[in-house]
Design a protein around this motif. Structure first.
Motif, mmCIF file in Angstrom:
data_model
loop_
_atom_site.group_PDB
_atom_site.id
_atom_site.type_symbol
_atom_site.label_atom_id
_atom_site.label_comp_id
_atom_site.label_asym_id
_atom_site.label_seq_id
_atom_site.Cartn_x
_atom_site.Cartn_y
_atom_site.Cartn_z
ATOM 1 N N LEU A 1 0.847 -1.128 -0.105
ATOM 2 C CA LEU A 1 -0.050 -0.140 -0.116
ATOM 3 C C LEU A 1 0.833 1.300 -0.015
ATOM 4 O O LEU A 1 0.253 2.494 -0.068
ATOM 5 C CB LEU A 1 -0.988 0.009 1.264
ATOM 6 C CG LEU A 1 -1.985 -1.110 1.507
ATOM 7 C CD1 LEU A 1 -2.935 -1.020 2.560
ATOM 8 C CD2 LEU A 1 -3.147 -1.065 -0.030
ATOM 9 N N GLY A 2 2.149 0.846 0.029
ATOM 10 C CA GLY A 2 2.912 2.362 0.202
ATOM 11 C C GLY A 2 3.037 2.952 1.343
ATOM 12 O O GLY A 2 3.711 4.244 1.401
ATOM 13 N N ARG A 3 2.602 2.273 2.526
ATOM 14 C CA ARG A 3 2.794 2.925 3.783
ATOM 15 C C ARG A 3 4.409 2.976 4.334
ATOM 16 O O ARG A 3 4.955 4.087 5.304
ATOM 17 C CB ARG A 3 1.826 2.321 4.765
ATOM 18 C CG ARG A 3 0.464 2.481 4.526
ATOM 19 C CD ARG A 3 -0.428 1.544 5.320
ATOM 20 N NE ARG A 3 -1.957 1.902 5.046
ATOM 21 C CZ ARG A 3 -2.855 1.036 5.220
ATOM 22 N NH1 ARG A 3 -2.625 -0.124 6.353
ATOM 23 N NH2 ARG A 3 -4.064 1.251 5.129
ATOM 24 N N ILE A 4 4.845 2.037 3.838
ATOM 25 C CA ILE A 4 6.548 1.668 4.292
ATOM 26 C C ILE A 4 7.085 1.443 2.732
ATOM 27 O O ILE A 4 6.499 0.975 1.996
ATOM 28 C CB ILE A 4 6.683 0.953 5.178
ATOM 29 C CG1 ILE A 4 6.184 -0.761 5.131
ATOM 30 C CG2 ILE A 4 5.975 1.269 6.563
ATOM 31 C CD1 ILE A 4 6.555 -1.784 5.905
ATOM 32 N N ASP A 5 8.438 1.578 3.107
ATOM 33 C CA ASP A 5 9.145 1.351 1.867
ATOM 34 C C ASP A 5 9.661 0.123 1.430
ATOM 35 O O ASP A 5 9.924 -0.659 0.451
ATOM 36 C CB ASP A 5 10.770 2.370 1.827
ATOM 37 C CG ASP A 5 9.893 3.774 1.832
ATOM 38 O OD1 ASP A 5 9.535 4.263 0.785
ATOM 39 O OD2 ASP A 5 10.543 4.296 2.667
ATOM 40 N N ALA A 6 10.017 -0.784 2.605
ATOM 41 C CA ALA A 6 10.541 -2.002 2.486
ATOM 42 C C ALA A 6 10.229 -3.071 3.821
ATOM 43 O O ALA A 6 9.785 -2.279 4.797
ATOM 44 C CB ALA A 6 12.039 -2.084 2.097
ATOM 45 N N GLY A 7 10.431 -4.241 3.601
ATOM 46 C CA GLY A 7 10.037 -5.070 4.875
ATOM 47 C C GLY A 7 11.222 -6.002 5.059
ATOM 48 O O GLY A 7 11.880 -6.475 4.105
ATOM 49 N N PHE A 8 11.511 -6.460 6.209
ATOM 50 C CA PHE A 8 12.532 -7.534 6.544
ATOM 51 C C PHE A 8 11.827 -8.627 7.070
ATOM 52 O O PHE A 8 11.036 -8.426 8.081
ATOM 53 C CB PHE A 8 13.714 -6.906 7.219
ATOM 54 C CG PHE A 8 14.565 -6.066 6.585
ATOM 55 C CD1 PHE A 8 15.553 -6.662 5.635
ATOM 56 C CD2 PHE A 8 14.538 -4.624 6.560
ATOM 57 C CE1 PHE A 8 16.504 -5.760 5.215
ATOM 58 C CE2 PHE A 8 15.292 -3.932 6.084
ATOM 59 C CZ PHE A 8 16.432 -4.421 5.360
ATOM 60 N N GLY A 9 12.204 -9.844 6.964
ATOM 61 C CA GLY A 9 11.593 -10.937 7.565
ATOM 62 C C GLY A 9 12.249 -12.075 7.282
ATOM 63 O O GLY A 9 13.344 -12.402 6.479
ATOM 64 N N ASP A 10 12.168 -13.295 8.098
ATOM 65 C CA ASP A 10 13.032 -14.485 7.924
ATOM 66 C C ASP A 10 12.969 -14.949 6.502
ATOM 67 O O ASP A 10 11.657 -15.251 5.925
ATOM 68 C CB ASP A 10 12.161 -15.616 8.762
ATOM 69 C CG ASP A 10 12.345 -15.276 10.159
ATOM 70 O OD1 ASP A 10 13.494 -14.605 10.707
ATOM 71 O OD2 ASP A 10 11.527 -15.746 11.103
ATOM 72 N N LEU A 11 13.992 -15.075 5.943
ATOM 73 C CA LEU A 11 14.011 -15.337 4.372
ATOM 74 C C LEU A 11 13.252 -16.376 4.048
ATOM 75 O O LEU A 11 12.475 -16.350 2.990
ATOM 76 C CB LEU A 11 15.507 -15.627 3.935
ATOM 77 C CG LEU A 11 15.805 -15.977 2.701
ATOM 78 C CD1 LEU A 11 15.163 -14.936 1.631
ATOM 79 C CD2 LEU A 11 17.279 -16.342 2.268
ATOM 80 N N PRO A 12 13.312 -17.922 4.376
ATOM 81 C CA PRO A 12 12.527 -18.922 3.852
ATOM 82 C C PRO A 12 10.925 -18.663 4.156
ATOM 83 O O PRO A 12 10.302 -19.041 3.306
ATOM 84 C CB PRO A 12 13.014 -20.093 4.887
ATOM 85 C CG PRO A 12 13.549 -19.577 5.869
ATOM 86 C CD PRO A 12 14.397 -18.230 5.559
ATOM 87 N N ILE A 13 10.694 -18.013 5.218
ATOM 88 C CA ILE A 13 9.255 -17.627 5.514
ATOM 89 C C ILE A 13 8.643 -16.803 4.206
ATOM 90 O O ILE A 13 7.770 -16.916 3.720
ATOM 91 C CB ILE A 13 8.973 -17.279 6.864
ATOM 92 C CG1 ILE A 13 9.191 -18.421 7.908
ATOM 93 C CG2 ILE A 13 7.531 -16.702 7.073
ATOM 94 C CD1 ILE A 13 9.189 -17.698 9.437
ATOM 95 N N VAL A 14 9.297 -15.784 4.185
ATOM 96 C CA VAL A 14 8.975 -14.642 3.058
ATOM 97 C C VAL A 14 9.155 -15.448 1.820
ATOM 98 O O VAL A 14 7.871 -15.174 1.077
ATOM 99 C CB VAL A 14 10.025 -13.349 3.080
ATOM 100 C CG1 VAL A 14 9.805 -12.517 1.915
ATOM 101 C CG2 VAL A 14 9.965 -12.617 4.325
ATOM 102 N N ALA A 15 10.055 -16.138 1.331
ATOM 103 C CA ALA A 15 9.956 -16.632 0.042
ATOM 104 C C ALA A 15 8.836 -17.697 -0.036
ATOM 105 O O ALA A 15 8.232 -17.605 -1.076
ATOM 106 C CB ALA A 15 11.304 -17.464 -0.167
ATOM 107 N N TYR A 16 8.539 -18.354 0.999
ATOM 108 C CA TYR A 16 7.496 -19.599 0.808
ATOM 109 C C TYR A 16 6.244 -18.629 0.508
ATOM 110 O O TYR A 16 5.493 -18.919 -0.033
ATOM 111 C CB TYR A 16 7.540 -20.284 2.092
ATOM 112 C CG TYR A 16 6.234 -21.479 1.877
ATOM 113 C CD1 TYR A 16 6.882 -22.705 1.249
ATOM 114 C CD2 TYR A 16 5.178 -21.325 2.294
ATOM 115 C CE1 TYR A 16 6.001 -23.542 1.373
ATOM 116 C CE2 TYR A 16 4.033 -22.290 2.249
ATOM 117 C CZ TYR A 16 4.663 -23.332 1.747
ATOM 118 O OH TYR A 16 3.618 -24.507 1.412
#
Length: 260
Positions: free
Chosen positions: A184-199
């Motif tokens: 939605l453009g409220r933030i520019d980027a997000g960080f999370g656990d790589l395998p969880i994000v990828a899945y």
């Protein structure tokens, strides 16, 4: 006693023996030790490590398969309970659960309040941005001046804040919440656990993209944990983990969820 008299008493002895067996059965005394059950806390939002399967209304995933495989090897039954990420450690230390089996890093800070098992799996953070952001980010420094989102309770929060380069570091309850605000453009980027994000993105979770050029800077080691001082249970988990690693069950579970 003569041999003849002994033979005469055998039917009576047999009846007494049978009666004794029935009495023990009716008394409720188990013939052998019962299989212990341990309550396991796992999060409902950590696909593919742990997640709520709506079709069965149960927690499923990598860590669930692993604790069940260990239970089979070590002779205990895991009772997996859905537990929010922020409540995992408080639930363990208060005795509401016996084991944490989730995508939790074994950090020095957490080791002050829980006892971790040997490492189950290792990985780092993944970066995701909006689909129309085609920048080839390679490190956090490439996001200087931007607003980022990080999941509550993860090992990425303090290192990202410590960099002092972001406009703001916002904390979210779950990765889907971060993805929503990136989209939605409220933030520019997000960080999370790589395998969880990828899945999650492979399942069409949101219209954001995982930045392939980004290299993880905070690599951690996932482990299960028990209440401090519960050395017997921790030893049981470590023994089972060693067994399923050696017999190939651990590799099969990781492959099942695309983590090999």
């Amino acid at each position: 006693m003569s041999f003849t008299r002994l033979l005469a008493r055998r039917p009576r002895l047999a009846r007494l023996g049978a009666a004794a067996v029935v009495a023990v059965a009716l008394s409720g005394v188990p013939a052998a030790a019962e299989t212990p059950t341990y309550t396991v806390g796992s999060t409902p939002t950590g696909v593919p490590f742990t997640f709520l399967d709506v079709s069965s209304n149960s927690i499923q995933g990598v860590m669930v398969d692993i604790i069940e495989a260990i239970g089979e090897e070590e002779g205990f039954s895991p009772d997996v309970k859905a537990t929010q990420w922020s409540a995992l450690i408080p639930s363990l230390t208060s005795g509401k659960i016996d084991i944490i089996a989730a995508a939790m890093y074994a950090t020095e800070e957490r080791a002050k309040v829980v006892d971790f098992t040997e490492t189950v799996y290792s990985y780092g953070e993944g970066l995701f941005v909006a689909n129309d952001d085609e920048t080839a980010y390679a490190s956090p420094q490439d996001l200087k001046g931007k607003t980022i989102g990080v999941q509550v309770g993860t090992a990425y929060i303090e290192p990202m804040k410590a960099l002092g380069i972001f406009k703001d570091v916002k904390i979210y309850d779950s990765i889907p919440d971060i993805m929503r605000d990136v989209q939605l453009g409220r933030i520019d980027a997000g960080f999370g656990d790589l395998p969880i994000v990828a899945y999650q993105l492979s399942q069409g979770a949101a219209r954001v993209r995982l930045v392939d050029s980004y290299e993880s800077t905070i690599v951690g080691h996932v482990a299960m944990s028990v209440k401090p001082g519960n050395d017997a249970l921790r030893a049981t988990l470590n023994d089972g983990l060693k067994t399923i690693r050696e017999n190939g069950k651990l590799d099969a579970i990781l492959a099942k969820w695309g983590l090999n």
